[in-house]
Write a protein that holds these residues in place. Structure first.
Motif, PDB file in Angstrom:
ATOM      1  N   LYS A  80       0.828  -1.202   0.000  1.00  0.00           N
ATOM      2  CA  LYS A  80       0.000   0.000   0.000  1.00  0.00           C
ATOM      3  C   LYS A  80       0.868   1.260   0.000  1.00  0.00           C
ATOM      4  CE  LYS A  80      -3.684   2.253   2.652  1.00  0.00           C
ATOM      5  NZ  LYS A  80      -4.461   2.215   3.919  1.00  0.00           N
ATOM      6  N   LEU A  81       1.949   1.257   0.802  1.00  0.00           N
ATOM      7  CA  LEU A  81       2.847   2.410   0.824  1.00  0.00           C
ATOM      8  C   LEU A  81       3.468   2.663  -0.547  1.00  0.00           C
ATOM      9  CD1 LEU A  81       4.782   2.004   4.201  1.00  0.00           C
ATOM     10  CD2 LEU A  81       3.061   3.728   3.631  1.00  0.00           C
ATOM     11  N   GLU A  82       3.870   1.579  -1.222  1.00  0.00           N
ATOM     12  CA  GLU A  82       4.450   1.747  -2.553  1.00  0.00           C
ATOM     13  C   GLU A  82       3.419   2.294  -3.524  1.00  0.00           C
ATOM     14  OE1 GLU A  82       6.514  -0.763  -6.221  1.00  0.00           O
ATOM     15  OE2 GLU A  82       5.989  -1.804  -4.357  1.00  0.00           O
ATOM     16  N   PHE A  83       2.198   1.780  -3.471  1.00  0.00           N
ATOM     17  CA  PHE A  83       1.153   2.263  -4.374  1.00  0.00           C
ATOM     18  C   PHE A  83       0.856   3.741  -4.124  1.00  0.00           C
ATOM     19  CE2 PHE A  83      -0.659  -2.311  -4.141  1.00  0.00           C
ATOM     20  CZ  PHE A  83       0.302  -2.747  -5.043  1.00  0.00           C
ATOM     21  N   GLU A  84       0.844   4.140  -2.845  1.00  0.00           N
ATOM     22  CA  GLU A  84       0.596   5.547  -2.525  1.00  0.00           C
ATOM     23  C   GLU A  84       1.732   6.423  -3.034  1.00  0.00           C
ATOM     24  OE1 GLU A  84      -2.102   4.986   1.527  1.00  0.00           O
ATOM     25  OE2 GLU A  84       0.057   5.357   1.691  1.00  0.00           O
ATOM     26  N   GLU A  85       2.975   5.965  -2.861  1.00  0.00           N
ATOM     27  CA  GLU A  85       4.136   6.731  -3.329  1.00  0.00           C
ATOM     28  C   GLU A  85       4.076   6.943  -4.837  1.00  0.00           C
ATOM     29  OE1 GLU A  85       7.926   8.660  -3.139  1.00  0.00           O
ATOM     30  OE2 GLU A  85       6.396   8.223  -1.628  1.00  0.00           O
ATOM     31  N   LYS A  86       3.597   5.937  -5.553  1.00  0.00           N
ATOM     32  CA  LYS A  86       3.502   6.020  -7.015  1.00  0.00           C
ATOM     33  C   LYS A  86       2.158   6.562  -7.488  1.00  0.00           C
ATOM     34  CE  LYS A  86       6.739   2.211  -7.800  1.00  0.00           C
ATOM     35  NZ  LYS A  86       6.915   0.821  -8.316  1.00  0.00           N
ATOM     36  N   GLN A  87       1.325   7.000  -6.531  1.00  0.00           N
ATOM     37  CA  GLN A  87      -0.009   7.544  -6.813  1.00  0.00           C
ATOM     38  C   GLN A  87      -0.862   6.552  -7.606  1.00  0.00           C
ATOM     39  OE1 GLN A  87       0.737  11.409  -8.625  1.00  0.00           O
ATOM     40  NE2 GLN A  87       1.076  12.333  -6.623  1.00  0.00           N
ATOM     41  N   LEU A  88      -0.735   5.282  -7.213  1.00  0.00           N
ATOM     42  CA  LEU A  88      -1.503   4.213  -7.854  1.00  0.00           C
ATOM     43  C   LEU A  88      -2.573   3.640  -6.935  1.00  0.00           C
ATOM     44  CD1 LEU A  88       1.420   2.224  -9.538  1.00  0.00           C
ATOM     45  CD2 LEU A  88      -0.238   3.705 -10.693  1.00  0.00           C
ATOM     46  N   ASP A  89      -2.690   4.154  -5.700  1.00  0.00           N
ATOM     47  CA  ASP A  89      -3.621   3.561  -4.750  1.00  0.00           C
ATOM     48  C   ASP A  89      -5.071   3.658  -5.214  1.00  0.00           C
ATOM     49  OD1 ASP A  89      -2.760   6.265  -4.252  1.00  0.00           O
ATOM     50  OD2 ASP A  89      -4.056   6.303  -2.496  1.00  0.00           O
ATOM     51  N   GLY A  90      -5.408   4.724  -5.940  1.00  0.00           N
ATOM     52  CA  GLY A  90      -6.764   4.847  -6.465  1.00  0.00           C
ATOM     53  C   GLY A  90      -7.070   3.777  -7.508  1.00  0.00           C
ATOM     54  N   ARG A  91      -6.117   3.505  -8.375  1.00  0.00           N
ATOM     55  CA  ARG A  91      -6.319   2.475  -9.399  1.00  0.00           C
ATOM     56  C   ARG A  91      -6.382   1.087  -8.767  1.00  0.00           C
ATOM     57  NH1 ARG A  91      -2.260   3.139 -14.309  1.00  0.00           N
ATOM     58  NH2 ARG A  91      -3.612   1.476 -15.125  1.00  0.00           N
ATOM     59  N   VAL A  92      -5.535   0.870  -7.756  1.00  0.00           N
ATOM     60  CA  VAL A  92      -5.562  -0.419  -7.061  1.00  0.00           C
ATOM     61  C   VAL A  92      -6.911  -0.609  -6.369  1.00  0.00           C
ATOM     62  CG1 VAL A  92      -4.566  -1.762  -5.173  1.00  0.00           C
ATOM     63  CG2 VAL A  92      -3.068  -0.555  -6.773  1.00  0.00           C
ATOM     64  N   SER A  93      -7.417   0.443  -5.726  1.00  0.00           N
ATOM     65  CA  SER A  93      -8.722   0.348  -5.070  1.00  0.00           C
ATOM     66  C   SER A  93      -9.818   0.014  -6.069  1.00  0.00           C
ATOM     67  CB  SER A  93      -9.046   1.664  -4.347  1.00  0.00           C
ATOM     68  OG  SER A  93      -8.239   1.824  -3.199  1.00  0.00           O
ATOM     69  N   GLU A  94      -9.751   0.592  -7.251  1.00  0.00           N
ATOM     70  CA  GLU A  94     -10.766   0.295  -8.274  1.00  0.00           C
ATOM     71  C   GLU A  94     -10.698  -1.172  -8.689  1.00  0.00           C
ATOM     72  OE1 GLU A  94     -12.694  -0.566 -11.824  1.00  0.00           O
ATOM     73  OE2 GLU A  94     -10.501  -0.455 -11.787  1.00  0.00           O
ATOM     74  N   ILE A  95      -9.492  -1.715  -8.811  1.00  0.00           N
ATOM     75  CA  ILE A  95      -9.331  -3.142  -9.162  1.00  0.00           C
ATOM     76  C   ILE A  95      -9.881  -4.016  -8.035  1.00  0.00           C
ATOM     77  CG2 ILE A  95      -7.640  -4.973  -9.599  1.00  0.00           C
ATOM     78  CD1 ILE A  95      -5.872  -2.773 -10.902  1.00  0.00           C
ATOM     79  N   PHE A  96      -9.612  -3.634  -6.797  1.00  0.00           N
ATOM     80  CA  PHE A  96     -10.164  -4.385  -5.663  1.00  0.00           C
ATOM     81  C   PHE A  96     -11.694  -4.343  -5.680  1.00  0.00           C
ATOM     82  CE2 PHE A  96      -6.228  -3.829  -2.703  1.00  0.00           C
ATOM     83  CZ  PHE A  96      -5.601  -4.877  -3.356  1.00  0.00           C
ATOM     84  N   ARG A  97     -12.263  -3.187  -5.927  1.00  0.00           N
ATOM     85  CA  ARG A  97     -13.730  -3.079  -5.972  1.00  0.00           C
ATOM     86  C   ARG A  97     -14.305  -3.996  -7.044  1.00  0.00           C
ATOM     87  NH1 ARG A  97     -12.653   2.533  -5.421  1.00  0.00           N
ATOM     88  NH2 ARG A  97     -12.962   2.884  -7.662  1.00  0.00           N
ATOM     89  N   ARG A  98     -13.702  -3.952  -8.209  1.00  0.00           N
ATOM     90  CA  ARG A  98     -14.215  -4.732  -9.329  1.00  0.00           C
ATOM     91  C   ARG A  98     -14.132  -6.225  -9.068  1.00  0.00           C
ATOM     92  NH1 ARG A  98     -10.722  -5.062 -13.606  1.00  0.00           N
ATOM     93  NH2 ARG A  98     -10.046  -2.947 -13.101  1.00  0.00           N
ATOM     94  N   ASN A  99     -13.125  -6.641  -8.307  1.00  0.00           N
ATOM     95  CA  ASN A  99     -12.921  -8.071  -8.050  1.00  0.00           C
ATOM     96  C   ASN A  99     -13.467  -8.509  -6.689  1.00  0.00           C
ATOM     97  OD1 ASN A  99     -11.091  -9.315 -10.338  1.00  0.00           O
ATOM     98  ND2 ASN A  99     -10.327  -7.237  -9.974  1.00  0.00           N
ATOM     99  N   ARG A 100     -14.194  -7.617  -6.021  1.00  0.00           N
ATOM    100  CA  ARG A 100     -14.852  -7.926  -4.744  1.00  0.00           C
ATOM    101  C   ARG A 100     -13.846  -8.436  -3.702  1.00  0.00           C
ATOM    102  NH1 ARG A 100     -17.886  -9.322  -8.941  1.00  0.00           N
ATOM    103  NH2 ARG A 100     -17.181 -11.489  -8.993  1.00  0.00           N
ATOM    104  N   VAL A 101     -12.778  -7.660  -3.540  1.00  0.00           N
ATOM    105  CA  VAL A 101     -11.719  -7.981  -2.581  1.00  0.00           C
ATOM    106  C   VAL A 101     -12.021  -7.297  -1.252  1.00  0.00           C
ATOM    107  CG1 VAL A 101      -9.252  -7.783  -2.067  1.00  0.00           C
ATOM    108  CG2 VAL A 101     -10.007  -8.219  -4.417  1.00  0.00           C
ATOM    109  N   LEU A 102     -11.926  -8.050  -0.162  1.00  0.00           N
ATOM    110  CA  LEU A 102     -12.186  -7.554   1.184  1.00  0.00           C
ATOM    111  C   LEU A 102     -11.082  -8.055   2.108  1.00  0.00           C
ATOM    112  CD1 LEU A 102     -15.891  -8.732   1.216  1.00  0.00           C
ATOM    113  CD2 LEU A 102     -15.182  -6.337   1.007  1.00  0.00           C
ATOM    114  N   GLY A 103     -10.618  -7.222   3.033  1.00  0.00           N
ATOM    115  CA  GLY A 103      -9.594  -7.714   3.947  1.00  0.00           C
ATOM    116  C   GLY A 103      -8.872  -6.590   4.647  1.00  0.00           C
TER     117      GLY A 103
END
Length: 390
Positions: free
Chosen positions: A334-357
């Motif tokens: 998560k820290l790496e994704f935030e540093e690369k400003q990718l956390d929003g895209r990762v969250s969208e992929i999680f939403r689409r794939n119904r990821v919870l945790g």
């Protein structure tokens, strides 16, 4: 309670509810309002840093009317909206599709192997099997105990063929104290084994986005018990690591560690051994097992979005997508994704794939404790057309 109607393809076999309230009792009231205790076998409570844990435990017990609640404190949550950091997340598993039994290992440190094996074997024997149902286990461990490596190995052996998936509890980015929730109490220096039986099909997931870059290094002085590395290649650890990754010692940050992990090879596969802190004496503190003489490789990252899309594109034998995925996702990712400003895209992929945790301080799978890895379980509706009882 946050509305989850926008969650694409909401899960059928779990109920998901949450609250961002910073008062523990209010958070439970809001989140539990979305859960029907009469329909729930058990509830996972994934807890953000900063809530009053005693109040939270009491409120969960009162509000969920006798339903077993398990869980832990986290370094972030993966909700129907994706990554969040201040959300109490409750996941209720349907009574119709799940059964469970639990064991608490306390104290976890020092870890006593024989009693753990005895407890697991006894509980497994007392947890009757339902014909046609599948078994797996979740483990939640104190993320600062430094016992997860041995615990994962012992559980893999004791459960004899039942796969174990899990994560180390977190404390936000504070790294102060982590807690496990069991039987109405939050406990530190403990681990929870949750044995689960389900009539659903499932697939285990475990992946990262790193490959060895060809730069080899050797741990030449370490404190294995404390996961501290004092020397690499015969030089002070921080100095040599900084030289290898191309920066100054004073520029070493959690983001640098996250983007430049060290890898170990096990059964021809590379696993991340993550650095999470630089100590005052310029040693490196790790989140997984480390020892003198260990040969490692520096890692180089693949395209994180491409890797995530590919790894979460799982199907069952009938070609169906998962109903939901339970995820143990390292906070360093998560820290790496935030540093690369990718956390929003990762969250969208999680939403689409119904990821919870939740975001962890380490992940456990197939008898191994690892870092900077996504470990998960994808659950699929039972293929009734091929089931003998259909």
């Amino acid at each position: 309670m946050k509305d989850t109607e926008s969650y694409p393809g909401r899960p059928t076999f779990v109920t998901v509810s949450q609250s961002a309230a910073r008062d523990a009792r209010q958070a439970v009231e809001e989140a539990a309002a979305g859960i029907d205790p009469a329909q729930s076998c058990f509830v996972l409570a994934l807890v953000p840093q900063g809530l009053d844990l005693d109040v939270l435990a009491e409120a969960l017990t009162d509000r969920l009317d006798g339903v077993p609640v398990f869980g832990c404190t986290t370094a972030g949550q993966i909700t129907p909206q994706g990554y969040e950091t201040e959300t109490l997340l409750l996941i209720a598993f349907r009574k119709e599709n799940f059964r469970c039994a639990s064991i608490l290992f306390e104290p976890l440190k020092p870890l006593a192997i024989a009693p753990i094996i005895s407890q697991v074997e006894r509980q497994n024997a007392q947890f009757p099997r339902t014909p046609g149902w599948n078994r797996l286990a979740f483990v939640f461990a104190d993320g600062l105990s430094k016992q997860e490596d041995l615990l994962a190995s012992v559980l893999e052996s004791a459960l004899d063929g039942i796969p174990v998936f899990g994560g180390s509890a977190g404390d936000g980015l504070v790294f102060g104290k982590t807690f496990i929730l069991h039987n109405g109490r939050f406990r530190s220096n403990a681990a929870l084994l949750l044995m689960v039986e389900t009539d659903l099909q499932y697939q285990g997931l475990s992946f990262d986005h790193f490959l060895p870059n060809g730069t080899q290094l050797v741990i030449t002085e370490a404190n294995a018990e404390e996961r501290l590395v004092h020397e690499i290649n015969g030089a002070p650890a921080a100095q040599e690591y900084a030289r290898l990754v191309g920066c100054a010692v004073e520029d070493l940050t959690p983001q640098v560690f996250a983007e430049n992990p060290m890898l170990v090879c096990h059964n021809d596969k590379h696993y991340v051994r993550a650095v999470f802190a630089l100590t005052d004496d310029q040693s490196l503190s790790f989140l997984a097992a480390i020892d003198d003489g260990l040969v490692m490789m520096l890692g180089k990252g693949k395209d994180v979005i491409e890797a995530l899309e590919a790894e979460l594109d799982v199907r069952d034998a009938a070609g169906r997508s998962p109903d939901f995925i339970i995820a143990f996702d390292c906070v360093l990712r998560k820290l790496e994704f935030e540093e690369k400003q990718l956390d929003g895209r990762v969250s969208e992929i999680f939403r689409r794939n119904r990821v919870l945790g939740f975001n962890t301080y380490g992940e456990q799978h197939c008898g191994l404790h690892m870092n900077q890895t996504f470990v998960g379980v994808a659950f699929f509706e039972r293929d009734r057309s091929h089931a003998p009882w259909a």
